[in-house]
Design an enzyme around this catalytic site. Structure first.
Site, PDB file in Angstrom:
ATOM      1  N   GLU A 123       0.846  -1.194   0.000  1.00  0.00           N
ATOM      2  CA  GLU A 123       0.000   0.000   0.000  1.00  0.00           C
ATOM      3  C   GLU A 123       0.884   1.247   0.000  1.00  0.00           C
ATOM      4  OE1 GLU A 123      -3.376  -0.516   2.779  1.00  0.00           O
ATOM      5  OE2 GLU A 123      -3.160   1.627   3.192  1.00  0.00           O
ATOM      6  N   ASP A 125       0.057   5.399   0.483  1.00  0.00           N
ATOM      7  CA  ASP A 125      -1.096   6.232   0.862  1.00  0.00           C
ATOM      8  C   ASP A 125      -0.814   7.717   0.969  1.00  0.00           C
ATOM      9  OD1 ASP A 125      -2.584   3.903   1.574  1.00  0.00           O
ATOM     10  OD2 ASP A 125      -1.582   3.871   3.517  1.00  0.00           O
ATOM     11  N   GLU A 127      -3.277  10.393   2.781  1.00  0.00           N
ATOM     12  CA  GLU A 127      -4.534  10.527   3.516  1.00  0.00           C
ATOM     13  C   GLU A 127      -4.647  11.963   3.989  1.00  0.00           C
ATOM     14  OE1 GLU A 127      -5.276   6.187   5.494  1.00  0.00           O
ATOM     15  OE2 GLU A 127      -3.592   7.353   6.246  1.00  0.00           O
TER      16      GLU A 127
END
Ligand SMILES: *[C@@H]1O[C@H](CO)[C@@H](O)[C@H](O)[C@H]1NC(C)=O
Ligand SMILES: *[C@@H]1O[C@H](CO)[C@@H](O)[C@H](O)[C@H]1NC(C)=O
Ligand SMILES: *[C@@H]1O[C@H](CO)[C@@H](O)[C@H](O)[C@H]1NC(C)=O
Length: 311
Positions: A123, A125, A127
């Site tokens: 993953e 990310d 955010e």
């Protein structure tokens, strides 16, 4: 009397200041000049690149699918997932975040393969975490590789602009040399693929996602400020999509053959940061980063190996 007047004037100003939107309060920061990475790839429409991931009735395509609004309301959040999987690539979106009271809200722009590899997923990310009154949106970056979910590699930044007033570009460059997180083309984080991080370096095809969801339990001050739905609906607007990579449905095909020949971000200009980009990276981290897992000794008695290895 004069003193009293001053006092009233002071509180009057303070009150005015508190009523002003966050954007007009903070100092204006001008980032250093950097190369534009985002102009090197084809722009595609939202509907060309993505399918609905969830909350379909809260995904509103606009401008004939060129752009979209992702809505969070009491009934649901919403999200998009890329039509293809990519093994290395460049992923970018221009986003405008919901204004006003946004505590507990998370807008995420990320790559993941958790659906295919539930126990050893990768993953990468971005955010964006909503805020309580008088604060700002927080940008968090993170990554996991091959199921390294026991080790959070978060870094957090305050942005140098108000992300609710205009569209800003959030981009991820991911190849065999490094992962670079960029905001308006300014690198904010570089993860160099070296021996120290190799077992946790994302190395399997991933899909790209854009989502808005309720992170009441953790997003704002560790869950102290949940989403307040009297301010709903919350909308993140999205456009300017760029998504180029080695497209493979079958992970074996990408990894066994030479990725290089298929990988549009494998060229020399993507192997390392330029001098200007390095200056931008140092500026972003020196001025705007307020948390790095690599400095969190209360969380990690022994810091993850990449934190202590010289680059
Ligand atoms: C709308 O998008 C479709 C497919 O993406 C395209 O064929 C069509 O020409 C577009 N219409 C306009 C008015 O741009
Ligand atoms: C990834 O994890 C799997 C199972 O957990 C393990 O067998 C494999 O060797 C790991 N791969 C790398 C590159 O570390
Ligand atoms: C949500 O916001 C409304 C309007 O400002 C307020 O009256 C209410 O108390 C808030 N709810 C919570 C749970 O904070």
């Amino acid at each position: 009397m004069a003193g009293l007047h001053k006092k009233f004037a002071f509180f009057g100003l303070l009150k005015l200041w508190m009523l002003m939107p966050v954007s007009s309060r903070g100092p204006v920061y001008t980032p250093p000049n950097v190369e534009r990475v985002t102009d090197q790839f084809r722009r595609i429409s939202v509907s060309q690149g993505y399918n609905v991931f969830y909350g379909g009735s809260n995904v509103h395509l606009t401008n004939n699918g060129t752009s979209a609004d992702l809505i969070l309301d009491k009934s649901s959040g919403s999200g998009l997932v890329s039509k293809n999987r990519y093994y290395y690539g460049f992923f970018s979106a221009a986003m405008k975040l919901p204004a006003g009271f946004t505590s507990g809200i998370v807008t995420a722009f990320y790559l993941s393969n958790q659906d295919l590899f539930p126990h050893n997923h990768d993953e990468i990310d971005f955010e964006l975490l909503g805020h309580e009154k008088r604060r700002q949106w927080v940008l968090q970056t993170n990554l996991y590789g091959n199921g390294s979910v026991g080790t959070g590699r978060e870094e957090k930044f305050y942005l140098w602009f108000d992300p609710t007033q205009a569209f800003h570009e959030y981009s991820i460059l991911w190849n065999n040399h490094h992962i670079v997180f960029l905001v308006d083309n300014v690198p904010v984080r570089e993860v160099i693929h070296n021996g120290a991080i190799s077992s946790a370096y994302p190395s399997k095809p991933m899909s790209a996602y854009v989502t808005i969801w309720d992170g009441s339990k953790w997003a704002t001050h560790g869950g102290k400020y949940p989403v307040n739905y009297s301010y709903a609906p919350f909308a993140t607007s999205l456009r300017g999509i760029e998504m180029e990579g080695c497209i493979r449905e079958n992970s074996a095909a990408c990894s066994k053959r030479s990725v290089s020949s298929l990988d549009p971000v494998d060229g020399q200009e993507f192997a390392k940061l330029s001098q200007l980009q390095t200056t931008g990276l140092e500026w972003a981290r020196g001025k705007h980063m307020f948390y790095s897992y690599c400095q969190d000794k209360s969380r990690y008695k022994v810091l993850p190996p990449e934190c202590t290895t010289a680059k």
